[in-house]
Motif scaffolding. Structure first.
Motif: not given
Length: 440
Positions: A343-347, A280-296
Motif C-alpha cells: 500500500i505504501s509503494i502504491i500511494v 481486527n477489520a476495524l483496525k486494519t481498515s482505519a490504517m488503510v483509509c488513513a494512509i489513503l487520505m494522506c496519500a491523496a
C-alpha cells in the motif's frame, strides 16, 4: 524549481520521516506539508485548507467502503475451518499430479485469494493447515514453504483485491475492470508455480512422497461439500460484480453477509469470533483509509508542484524506449519492496509514475496489474517481506531460510511480469471482451 530536484526533495523528506519510525500516514501528510511550504511557499492557512478539502473528499469515496468489508470477510474466514475444508477438498484432486499435495498451496491460495482480497490473510489461512500437513507427510520443506510464500501473494492479484481497489481509487480506473484484468495474470502466476513444482518433482520424486488415500474422500459429493464454502463465496462476490447486479462495494457487503451465514450454518459463530474479526477489520481498515487520505493529500501537493507533468515532459525529451522505462520502474519497485509494504509503494509512487507510464503509451489498466505484480515480488523479499514473516510465524523457520526457499518463486514472478510486458493482451483481452456494466 527543476522537477527532478523537486522530486528528489519530496522523496528525501518522505524517506527521512519514514526512517524516523513515524507512522506511514503521518509521514505522507508531513511530506506534503513540508513540500508545499518549502517549495511552493504556500502559507499554513492555505496548506490547511487544501489538506482538509482533499482529505474529506478522499474519505467520502464510496469505493473505499469495499475495503473494510473485504477485510472483515477475510477475518471471518480465517477464524473458521475453511482452510481445513479446502485442504480436504483439494487433496484428492491433486494427488495424481507430480508434486501431489504441494499443489494445495498454489490452488488453495488461488481459491482463497478470490474471497479474501488480502495476501497476509491468504498466506496465513492456507499455511496454517498445509505447512504442518506437508511437513508430517515428508514433503520437501523448501518447496512447501517457498510455494506458500509465492502463492500467498496471489491475494493481491486475483480479485477481489484490496490493493486493486486502492489503485482504482487513486488512479481513477474502473475497479470492476481491474478485477477482471487480474484474473488471467493471477492464473498465469499460479500456472507457472504449479508447473515448476511438477517439474521439480518429476526430476526428483523424493521431493513428494507417494500417498495412500481413502477412496471415500475422493467421492465427488465429499469433494464438493468441502470446497463449497470457498466456491460459493467466489460465485456470490464476483458473480454479483460481473453480472452488474452489484458494485464492488455492494458485493463486499454481500460477501460479509454470506460469510456470517456460513459461520452460523456450520455452528462456528461465537461472540469471540464476531468481536475479534470485527475489531481486527476495524483496525486494519482505519490504517488503510488513513494512509489513503494522506496519500491523496501528497498527490495533490505533487500536482501543485507540477512534478508529474514536468517529469513526463523530461522523459519524453530523453527518447528512451517505453520498455526501458518499464524495466527501470520494475527495478525501482523491487528496491522499494525491500523496505515498504504494498500500500505504501502504491500511494508513494503512483502520483509520479502513472503520468509517466501513460505518457509512454501504456494503458493505466495494464499498469495497475503490472504494479500489483511488482508489489507481490516485494512480499517475498526481506527485510520487509510480509509473506516471509507470516510463514516464519507459522513454520518456526528463520526469515533467511524462508527467503532462500522463495527465490525460485521470486524468479517465476519476474518471468510473469516480463510476459505481461511482452504480451499486454494477457491483462487487457478479458476486460475488452467482457465489458462490465458496472463503472467501479
Amino acid at each position: 524549481m527543476d522537477p527532478i530536484l523537486a522530486t528528489a526533495l519530496v522523496f528525501l523528506v518522505l524517506i527521512g520521516v519514514l526512517a524516523s519510525g513515524m507512522w506511514v500516514f503521518l509521514s505522507l501528510a508531513l511530506a506534503a506539508t513540508v513540500s508545499l511550504y518549502a517549495i511552493m511557499d504556500f502559507s499554513p492557512d492555505r496548506i490547511g485548507s487544501i489538506a482538509s478539502l482533499i482529505i474529506v473528499r478522499s474519505a467520502s469515496s464510496w469505493e473505499l467502503a469495499a475495503v473494510p468489508m473485504f477485510i472483515w470477510m477475510g477475518e471471518l474466514m480465517f477464524r473458521t475451518d475453511i482452510s481445513d475444508r479446502l485442504f480436504r477438498g483439494l487433496t484428492p484432486l491433486v494427488r495424481r499430479v507430480p508434486g501431489g499435495l504441494l499443489h494445495t498451496n498454489v490452488v488453495g491460495s488461488a481459491l482463497f485469494a478470490a474471497v479474501s482480497g488480502s495476501s497476509a490473510a491468504t498466506t496465513a489461512t492456507v499455511g496454517k493447515i498445509t505447512t504442518s500437513e506437508l511437513s508430517q507427510r515428508g514433503y520437501s520443506e523448501s518447496l512447501a514453504l517457498g510455494s506458500l510464500a509465492g502463492a500467498g501473494s496471489l491475494g493481491l492479484l486475483i480479485p477481489p483485491s484490496i490493493v486493486l481497489i486502492i489503485y482504482g481509487v487513486l488512479a481513477e480506473v474502473s475497479i470492476a475492470k481491474l478485477f477482471i484484468a487480474g484474473i488471467f495474470p493471477g492464473l498465469l502466476v499460479a500456472g507457472l508455480y504449479a508447473s515448476y513444482i511438477a517439474g521439480r518433482c518429476l526430476l526428483n520424486p523424493t521431493l513428494s512422497p507417494k500417498e495412500n488415500f481413502d477412496p471415500k474422500d475422493a467421492h465427488p459429493i465429499v469433494i464438493l461439500s468441502n470446497l463449497a464454502p470457498v466456491l460459493s463465496l467466489i460465485v456470490v462476490v464476483l458473480g454479483s460484480i460481473y453480472t452488474g447486479w452489484a458494485t464492488p462495494s455492494e458485493a463486499a457487503s454481500i460477501g460479509v453477509l454470506s460469510a456470517i451465514v456460513f459461520t452460523v450454518l456450520t455452528r462456528q459463530l461465537s461472540w469471540d469470533i464476531f468481536r475479534d474479526s470485527l475489531a481486527n477489520a476495524l483496525k486494519t481498515s482505519a490504517m488503510v483509509c488513513a494512509i489513503l487520505m494522506c496519500a491523496a493529500f501528497l498527490s495533490s501537493a505533487i500536482g501543485y508542484m507540477h512534478i508529474p507533468r514536468e517529469i513526463a515532459l523530461f522523459i519524453d525529451t530523453l527518447n528512451i524506449s517505453p520498455y526501458v522505462l518499464i524495466l527501470c520502474l520494475a527495478l525501482f519497485f523491487i528496491v522499494l519492496g525491500f523496505f515498504l509494504d504494498g500500500i505504501s509503494i502504491i500511494v508513494m509512487s503512483l502520483p509520479i509514475t502513472l503520468p509517466i507510464v501513460v505518457q509512454a503509451g501504456f494503458d493505466p489498466l495494464w499498469y495497475g496489474i503490472f504494479l500489483v505484480l511488482m508489489i507481490e515480488i516485494g512480499l517475498m523479499t526481506p527485510p520487509v517481506g510480509f509473506n516471509l514473516f507470516v510463514i516464519q510465524s507459522i513454520s518456526g523457520k528463520s526469515i533467511g531460510r524462508v527467503a532462500l526457499y522463495s527465490i525460485p518463486f521470486f524468479l517465476l514472478m519476474c518471468i510473469a511480469a516480463l510476459l505481461l510486458v511482452i504480451f499486454p493482451e494477457i491483462v487487457l483481452w478479458l476486460p475488452d471482451t467482457f465489458s462490465s456494466p458496472v463503472n467501479k
